[in-house]
Design a protein around this motif. Structure first.
Motif, short mmCIF file in Angstrom:
data_model
loop_
_atom_site.label_atom_id
_atom_site.label_comp_id
_atom_site.label_asym_id
_atom_site.label_seq_id
_atom_site.Cartn_x
_atom_site.Cartn_y
_atom_site.Cartn_z
N ILE A 177 -14.12 8.56 -10.89
CA ILE A 177 -12.88 8.83 -10.17
C ILE A 177 -12.40 7.58 -9.43
N THR A 178 -13.32 6.85 -8.83
CA THR A 178 -12.90 5.66 -8.08
C THR A 178 -12.39 4.56 -9.01
N LEU A 179 -12.91 4.49 -10.23
CA LEU A 179 -12.37 3.53 -11.19
C LEU A 179 -10.94 3.89 -11.55
N GLY A 180 -10.70 5.18 -11.74
CA GLY A 180 -9.33 5.63 -11.99
C GLY A 180 -8.42 5.32 -10.81
N ALA A 181 -8.90 5.60 -9.61
CA ALA A 181 -8.10 5.37 -8.40
C ALA A 181 -7.79 3.88 -8.21
N LEU A 182 -8.76 3.03 -8.53
CA LEU A 182 -8.54 1.59 -8.43
C LEU A 182 -7.41 1.16 -9.36
N GLY A 183 -7.41 1.70 -10.56
CA GLY A 183 -6.34 1.38 -11.51
C GLY A 183 -4.98 1.83 -11.02
N TRP A 184 -4.92 3.01 -10.40
CA TRP A 184 -3.64 3.49 -9.86
C TRP A 184 -3.16 2.57 -8.74
N MET A 185 -4.07 2.15 -7.87
CA MET A 185 -3.69 1.24 -6.79
C MET A 185 -3.16 -0.07 -7.36
N TYR A 228 -1.90 -0.77 -10.33
CA TYR A 228 -0.62 -0.58 -11.02
C TYR A 228 0.51 -0.38 -10.01
N GLY A 229 0.29 0.52 -9.05
CA GLY A 229 1.32 0.80 -8.06
C GLY A 229 1.64 -0.42 -7.21
N PHE A 230 0.61 -1.18 -6.87
CA PHE A 230 0.82 -2.40 -6.08
C PHE A 230 1.64 -3.43 -6.86
N TYR A 231 1.26 -3.65 -8.12
CA TYR A 231 1.94 -4.69 -8.90
C TYR A 231 3.40 -4.32 -9.19
N PHE A 232 3.60 -3.13 -9.73
CA PHE A 232 4.96 -2.77 -10.12
C PHE A 232 5.81 -2.34 -8.93
N GLY A 233 5.19 -1.74 -7.93
CA GLY A 233 5.96 -1.24 -6.79
C GLY A 233 6.22 -2.27 -5.71
N ILE A 234 5.23 -3.14 -5.44
CA ILE A 234 5.35 -4.09 -4.34
C ILE A 234 5.65 -5.50 -4.84
N VAL A 235 4.91 -5.95 -5.84
CA VAL A 235 5.11 -7.31 -6.34
C VAL A 235 6.43 -7.42 -7.11
N LEU A 236 6.65 -6.49 -8.06
CA LEU A 236 7.86 -6.56 -8.89
C LEU A 236 9.01 -5.71 -8.34
N ARG A 237 8.69 -4.77 -7.46
CA ARG A 237 9.69 -3.88 -6.86
C ARG A 237 10.45 -3.09 -7.92
N LYS A 238 9.72 -2.52 -8.84
CA LYS A 238 10.29 -1.66 -9.87
C LYS A 238 9.86 -0.22 -9.62
N LYS A 239 10.81 0.72 -9.75
CA LYS A 239 10.52 2.13 -9.49
C LYS A 239 9.68 2.25 -8.22
N ILE A 240 10.22 1.71 -7.15
CA ILE A 240 9.45 1.51 -5.93
C ILE A 240 8.84 2.80 -5.41
N VAL A 241 9.62 3.86 -5.33
CA VAL A 241 9.12 5.12 -4.75
C VAL A 241 7.97 5.66 -5.59
N LEU A 242 8.18 5.73 -6.90
CA LEU A 242 7.15 6.29 -7.79
C LEU A 242 5.87 5.46 -7.74
N ASN A 243 6.02 4.15 -7.78
CA ASN A 243 4.83 3.28 -7.80
C ASN A 243 4.13 3.23 -6.45
N ILE A 244 4.88 3.30 -5.38
CA ILE A 244 4.25 3.35 -4.06
C ILE A 244 3.47 4.66 -3.91
N LEU A 254 0.31 4.16 -5.74
CA LEU A 254 -0.56 3.31 -4.92
C LEU A 254 -1.23 4.13 -3.82
N LEU A 255 -0.45 4.96 -3.15
CA LEU A 255 -0.99 5.78 -2.06
C LEU A 255 -1.97 6.83 -2.57
N LEU A 256 -1.69 7.38 -3.75
CA LEU A 256 -2.62 8.35 -4.35
C LEU A 256 -3.96 7.68 -4.63
#
Length: 403
Positions: free
Chosen positions: A151-159, A161-177, A180-182
């Motif tokens: 589960i933690t490996l899955g959660a790490l991947g979600w973080m 992905y959400g960090f890169y696309f949501g914060i670094v690239l600022r794409k689909k910010i709400v969904l990716n954030i 990341l929070l999940l």
């Protein structure tokens, strides 16, 4: 895609081997989750309360008859896992293999997310990145079954992905954030230290990202140490804030808890005839612990050696460590050190991967005193480290070979 089938294979293989060779936590997670599932059948309201409204160790009288046989009831992180297993049991009719496959799918969503990010950055490296993310045997085995690590490996991947696309690239910010929070919520609930290592590593990425946008080379050089001097304290502050004053991962307590955990695992290893090691005495102080940083990192990355393997599973880990060592030496000894170091500054994802790997490697080795435990603790950083090596080889030597 072969990745998901390998995950399913790993989940089934782990279940078979645990039932015939190891025994232990995967069986207990399933058994305890089954108790919650049976509670749902017997009393839906109490089952719902156990699943979503009860804290670990809650000794309410109305819960006693349902929780008295739950082995992991008093442990927060373990209780979270058996609740996930119980939810899976609703759909599997409490069948171990199907529950394990559900866990494998959760893990796959995470590693697929890691691959998506890395492939977005380096589309030329499809095959090497696929090997790094999907095909490391230890990650397939320990990161696929009905375990916390899955589960933690899955959660790490979600973080990631959400960090890169949501914060670094600022794409689909709400969904990716939200993703990341999940991932952060799941990591915090099960293995908080992964979140605590991820946060400062991500902060360093952000600092380097903004630094690299500055056109003046002289200004970039001047700002680098300034940014690092800000990022590191910010990382420590974030760790303390996330961990909280009472957490075992609070900076003020981490050394003492590392000593306790290390001694306990060493004792268990000796009692069970495990493959132990010794990094020297820990006295519970931060300075004493940090002195062991180099040898702890080396151990987590490049040991056990082949001659230290005491069983087939440890031999597999030893061969992986040997591969990591040879690939690292092949890179470090054949490239210009200055050019190598500049890659980490110019490519923040490489700096993130290095920071995440080094800190988690240190934490894995310093708290374990047992190779079998380290093998499981280190699986979150293995895809990042191997991917980092392949990217560096491509950037510096223009090769996409696997070795």
């Amino acid at each position: 895609m072969w990745g998901i089938w390998l995950k399913i294979f790993g989940a089934i293989a782990l279940g078979i081997i645990y039932n015939t060779y190891y025994g232990g936590d995967t069986n207990l997670f399933f058994r305890d989750g089954g108790i919650i599932w049976n509670t749902l059948l017997d009393s839906p309201s109490m089952g719902f309360k156990l699943l979503f409204l009860t804290e670990a160790g809650d000794n309410s009288p109305e819960l006693f008859q349902y929780v008295r046989h739950i082995y992991y009831y008093i442990d927060d992180s373990s209780f979270a896992i058996l609740r996930v297993s119980a939810i899976c049991s609703i759909f599997s009719f409490n069948t171990y293999t199907i529950n394990a496959i559900f866990f494998a799918i959760i893990s796959f969503t995470g590693v697929w997310s890691i691959f998506r990010v890395l492939h977005h950055l380096y589309p030329q490296l499809t095959r090497p990145l696929a090997v790094a993310v999907f095909y490391i045997p230890s990650v397939v085995f320990w990161g696929s079954g009905l375990l916390k690590d899955t589960i933690t490996l899955g959660a790490l991947g979600w973080m990631f992905y959400g960090f890169y696309f949501g914060i670094v690239l600022r794409k689909k910010i709400v969904l990716n954030i939200l993703l990341l929070l999940l991932g952060a919520w799941a990591s915090n609930a099960i293995k908080q230290y992964i979140l605590l290592i991820f946060v400062p590593s991500a902060l360093l990425w952000i600092f380097l990202q903004y630094r690299n946008r500055i056109k003046s080379r002289a200004l970039r050089v001047i700002l680098l140490p300034i940014m690092m001097s800000i990022a590191l304290p910010a990382g420590f502050f974030a760790i303390n804030q996330i961990a909280g004053e009472q957490s075992q991962y609070n900076i003020d307590r981490v050394a003492a808890n590392a000593k306790i955990n290390s001694e306990w695992l060493e004792y268990v290893s000796k009692q069970q005839g495990g493959s132990g090691y010794n990094l020297g005495e820990l006295d519970g102080t931060l300075g004493n612990m940090l002195v062991k940083f180099p040898q702890a990192v080396w151990l987590a990355l490049f040991r056990p050696y082949v001659w230290e393997a005491g069983n087939p599973f440890m031999l597999l880990s030893a061969l992986e460590s040997l591969f990591f060592l040879l690939l690292t030496l092949k890179l470090v000894l054949t490239v210009n050190p200055g050019k190598l170091s500049r890659q980490f500054v110019d490519h923040p994802v490489l700096f993130f991967s290095l920071a995440f790997t080094l800190v988690l490697a240190f934490a894995s080795a310093i708290t374990s005193n047992n190779f079998g435990t380290v093998v499981r603790y280190k699986i979150p950083f293995m895809p990042f480290y191997l991917a980092m090596l392949y990217v560096l080889r491509y950037r510096l030597k223009r090769t996409v070979k696997l070795f």
